[in-house]
Design an enzyme around this catalytic site. Structure first.
Site, PDB file in Angstrom:
ATOM      1  N   LYS A 104      36.265 -65.899  83.990  1.00 33.06           N
ATOM      2  CA  LYS A 104      35.613 -65.578  85.270  1.00 33.06           C
ATOM      3  C   LYS A 104      34.250 -66.235  85.294  1.00 33.06           C
ATOM      4  CE  LYS A 104      36.542 -63.085  89.003  1.00 33.06           C
ATOM      5  NZ  LYS A 104      37.847 -62.737  89.580  1.00 33.06           N
ATOM      6  N   GLY A 215      36.340 -53.003 103.195  1.00 32.86           N
ATOM      7  CA  GLY A 215      36.121 -54.442 102.998  1.00 32.86           C
ATOM      8  C   GLY A 215      37.012 -55.227 103.934  1.00 32.86           C
ATOM      9  N   GLY A 217      36.883 -58.886 104.051  1.00 37.01           N
ATOM     10  CA  GLY A 217      36.747 -60.301 103.724  1.00 37.01           C
ATOM     11  C   GLY A 217      38.126 -60.912 103.584  1.00 37.01           C
ATOM     12  N   ASN A 218      38.253 -61.877 102.706  1.00 39.87           N
ATOM     13  CA  ASN A 218      39.554 -62.527 102.522  1.00 39.87           C
ATOM     14  C   ASN A 218      40.647 -61.499 102.245  1.00 39.87           C
ATOM     15  OD1 ASN A 218      41.531 -63.548 100.181  1.00 39.87           O
ATOM     16  ND2 ASN A 218      41.238 -65.156 101.674  1.00 39.87           N
ATOM     17  N   GLY A 220      40.609 -57.877 102.186  1.00 35.04           N
ATOM     18  CA  GLY A 220      40.742 -56.737 103.099  1.00 35.04           C
ATOM     19  C   GLY A 220      41.210 -57.153 104.486  1.00 35.04           C
TER      20      GLY A 220
HETATM   21  P1  NAD Z   1      35.024 -61.599 100.345  1.00 36.78           P
HETATM   22  O1  NAD Z   1      33.703 -62.116  99.998  1.00 36.78           O
HETATM   23  O2  NAD Z   1      35.920 -62.440 101.184  1.00 36.78           O
HETATM   24  O3  NAD Z   1      34.906 -60.172 101.078  1.00 36.78           O
HETATM   25  C1  NAD Z   1      34.240 -59.060 100.532  1.00 36.78           C
HETATM   26  C2  NAD Z   1      34.197 -57.959 101.578  1.00 36.78           C
HETATM   27  O4  NAD Z   1      33.588 -56.804 101.014  1.00 36.78           O
HETATM   28  C3  NAD Z   1      33.376 -58.287 102.828  1.00 36.78           C
HETATM   29  O5  NAD Z   1      34.037 -57.776 103.961  1.00 36.78           O
HETATM   30  C4  NAD Z   1      32.066 -57.532 102.604  1.00 36.78           C
HETATM   31  O6  NAD Z   1      31.448 -57.197 103.820  1.00 36.78           O
HETATM   32  C5  NAD Z   1      32.587 -56.316 101.888  1.00 36.78           C
HETATM   33  N1  NAD Z   1      31.537 -55.651 101.097  1.00 36.78           N
HETATM   34  C6  NAD Z   1      30.584 -56.215 100.328  1.00 36.78           C
HETATM   35  N2  NAD Z   1      29.805 -55.270  99.769  1.00 36.78           N
HETATM   36  C7  NAD Z   1      30.312 -54.084 100.175  1.00 36.78           C
HETATM   37  C8  NAD Z   1      29.955 -52.742  99.944  1.00 36.78           C
HETATM   38  N3  NAD Z   1      28.894 -52.417  99.171  1.00 36.78           N
HETATM   39  N4  NAD Z   1      30.706 -51.780 100.523  1.00 36.78           N
HETATM   40  C9  NAD Z   1      31.748 -52.095 101.303  1.00 36.78           C
HETATM   41  N5  NAD Z   1      32.129 -53.344 101.578  1.00 36.78           N
HETATM   42  C10 NAD Z   1      31.420 -54.323 101.014  1.00 36.78           C
HETATM   43  O7  NAD Z   1      35.733 -61.239  98.959  1.00 36.78           O
HETATM   44  P2  NAD Z   1      37.272 -61.098  98.631  1.00 36.78           P
HETATM   45  O8  NAD Z   1      37.767 -62.374  98.085  1.00 36.78           O
HETATM   46  O9  NAD Z   1      37.966 -60.473  99.803  1.00 36.78           O
HETATM   47  O10 NAD Z   1      37.240 -60.076  97.406  1.00 36.78           O
HETATM   48  C11 NAD Z   1      37.229 -58.659  97.576  1.00 36.78           C
HETATM   49  C12 NAD Z   1      37.669 -57.995  96.289  1.00 36.78           C
HETATM   50  O11 NAD Z   1      38.961 -58.471  95.916  1.00 36.78           O
HETATM   51  C13 NAD Z   1      36.775 -58.278  95.075  1.00 36.78           C
HETATM   52  O12 NAD Z   1      36.754 -57.153  94.233  1.00 36.78           O
HETATM   53  C14 NAD Z   1      37.505 -59.409  94.370  1.00 36.78           C
HETATM   54  O13 NAD Z   1      37.173 -59.506  92.997  1.00 36.78           O
HETATM   55  C15 NAD Z   1      38.928 -58.975  94.593  1.00 36.78           C
HETATM   56  N6  NAD Z   1      39.916 -60.042  94.435  1.00 36.78           N
HETATM   57  C16 NAD Z   1      39.860 -61.165  95.193  1.00 36.78           C
HETATM   58  C17 NAD Z   1      40.833 -62.142  95.023  1.00 36.78           C
HETATM   59  C18 NAD Z   1      40.882 -63.373  95.881  1.00 36.78           C
HETATM   60  O14 NAD Z   1      41.860 -64.118  95.767  1.00 36.78           O
HETATM   61  N7  NAD Z   1      39.914 -63.630  96.729  1.00 36.78           N
HETATM   62  C19 NAD Z   1      41.839 -61.975  94.075  1.00 36.78           C
HETATM   63  C20 NAD Z   1      41.877 -60.797  93.324  1.00 36.78           C
HETATM   64  C21 NAD Z   1      40.907 -59.844  93.523  1.00 36.78           C
END
Ligand code: NAD
Length: 403
Positions: A104, A215, A217-218, A220
């Site tokens: 990571k 959440g 983002g990608n 959620g």
């Molecule tokens: P992202 O940056 O696209 O989105 C993150 C989201 O979380 C945003 O909507 C942001 O507003 C929200 N957020 C940030 N801080 C917050 C808080 N304190 N309370 C509530 N919401 C909050 O990121 P992502 O890629 O969607 O990743 C989200 C989670 O999924 C992370 O834990 C990441 O490690 C995990 N994840 C992502 C992937 C991937 O392929 N992108 C794969 C496995 C796990």
């Protein structure tokens, strides 16, 4: 007790060891990453000044294949967090049985404060700092929180320029035009749905049940759309600063469009505002944390009303909260299973790059479904066999493979 993320990960490891009598000496080795790399990135800003950013790469385990895992851009990124996330990646690749290890990376930065050109310079600087340690057969980074396909395209370009590599297999999660795979951006959320769906009846959840998602983002955002498209009632959504709730169900596309135009969920018509903490405690069937770690803790676990917690974020539930939820009869589908769709399709992307192939979205999703349904059923079965929670069961299967 403070929940540092790596400490939580080690508690989870010890619990799995005790649940299945795993070899302590091997687990001791797995509890320490192979390599921890740090760098200070010095970036020229648009106004002529320079700024420094702490950058990280942790290479946890490569016993099953090259290190694999995302890069996070977040003000709170630090070595402890990156170590925990790298450890979970090793377990995730072992659990899904793909020929990769775990790693990571991160940069301590608030990307919203940077211009696009500053962000590009910072992304390229990460590669300049770590290019000797990464590469298609060594360590393959990917997106995570606040890192996008576009950032991956800058990074793969920088790596290719420095090393002359033309496979583009040094990073995954790239846009299609830069060697990305069909179905990668949606893969984490879709994978979560596949896992949930194959276990739904065993979990005692009706089709069309209510879902709250933290959440957008990608992960959620896609999860909200996929659950809604499949007939579920998405009743609550949130971003880092605002949230909305409507027990009748939200039109996800309208919520996303509103957020895109106004930059917030505040004032979204026809819904009640909720804080992120309130969202977690809503009376819903399924709760999906899809933001950050340590959201369900000893403080609020007793108030969780959902029957199932589908962990799409990494590390959203602390070990103390796990115990409380298990005692209450709440099933937690653990992150290393629930969000592993992303790394599985990253593996497909890497495989396609190395072979010079491009698979259709249907082919990608069929292969993903096959892997995740198999592992979900296996984890569920092992949890029943050991009379334990799904996290311990998933850890036991992954650790057996790593050992
Ligand atoms: P992202 O940056 O696209 O989105 C993150 C989201 O979380 C945003 O909507 C942001 O507003 C929200 N957020 C940030 N801080 C917050 C808080 N304190 N309370 C509530 N919401 C909050 O990121 P992502 O890629 O969607 O990743 C989200 C989670 O999924 C992370 O834990 C990441 O490690 C995990 N994840 C992502 C992937 C991937 O392929 N992108 C794969 C496995 C796990």
């Amino acid at each position: 007790m403070t929940n540092t993320l790596f400490k939580n990960a080690l508690v989870q490891l010890a619990r799995a060891r005790d649940a299945a009598n795993l070899d302590p000496a091997s687990l001791e080795k797995i509890s320490t990453p192979n390599r921890e790399l740090t760098a200070l990135l010095v970036i020229p800003m648009d106004d002529g000044t320079t700024k420094e950013f702490a950058a990280y790469r942790v290479q946890h385990s490569n016993v099953r294949g090259p290190y694999k895992g995302g890069i996070r851009f977040h003000p709170k990124a630090d070595m402890d967090e990156v170590k925990a996330l790298a450890f979970w990646m090793s377990l995730k690749t072992a659990l899904t049985n793909i020929p990769l290890g775990g790693g990571k990376g991160g940069i301590a930065v608030e990307p919203k404060d940077l211009s696009r050109t500053e962000l590009e310079r910072l992304s390229r600087a990460w590669v300049q700092a770590f290019h000797e340690a990464i590469g298609p057969l060594q360590d393959i980074p990917a997106p995570d929180v606040n890192t996008t396909p576009e950032i991956m395209s800058w990074m793969v370009d920088e790596y290719s320029q420095i090393t002359g590599d033309t496979t583009r297999a040094s990073f995954t999660g790239k846009p299609l035009h830069a060697g990305g795979s069909e179905g990668r951006t949606v893969a984490t959320a879709l994978g979560g749905f596949i896992v949930f769906n194959v276990l739904r009846e065993s979990l005692g959840i009706e089709a069309g049940a209510s879902v709250a998602i933290q959440g957008m983002g990608n992960v959620g955002g896609f999860a909200a759309r996929i659950f809604r498209e499949n007939g579920y009632r998405v009743v609550a959504m949130s971003d880092s600063k605002s949230g909305v709730y409507n027990p009748e169900g939200l039109i996800v596309e309208d919520v996303e469009a509103y957020k895109k135009t106004t930059g917030t969920l505040n004032g979204f018509p026809g819904a009640t505002p909720v804080t992120n903490n309130e969202l977690l405690e809503l009376d819903v069937d399924v709760l999906i944390p899809a933001a950050l770690e340590n959201q369900i803790t000893a403080e609020n676990a007793q108030n969780i009303q959902a029957k199932v917690v589908l962990e799409l974020a990494n590390g959203p539930t602390t070990p103390e909260a796990d115990d409380i939820l298990f005692a209450k009869g709440v099933t937690v589908i653990p992150d290393i299973l629930a969000n592993s769709g992303g790394v599985v399709v990253s593996y497909f992307e890497w495989d396609q790059n190395l072979k010079g192939e491009h698979w259709s979205e249907v082919e990608v999703q069929e292969k993903l479904t096959l892997i995740l349904e198999r592992e979900a059923v296996q984890v569920w079965g092992r949890a029943q066999l050991l009379s334990t929670d799904m996290r311990r069961a998933a850890f036991v299967i992954a650790l057996e493979r790593l050992i």
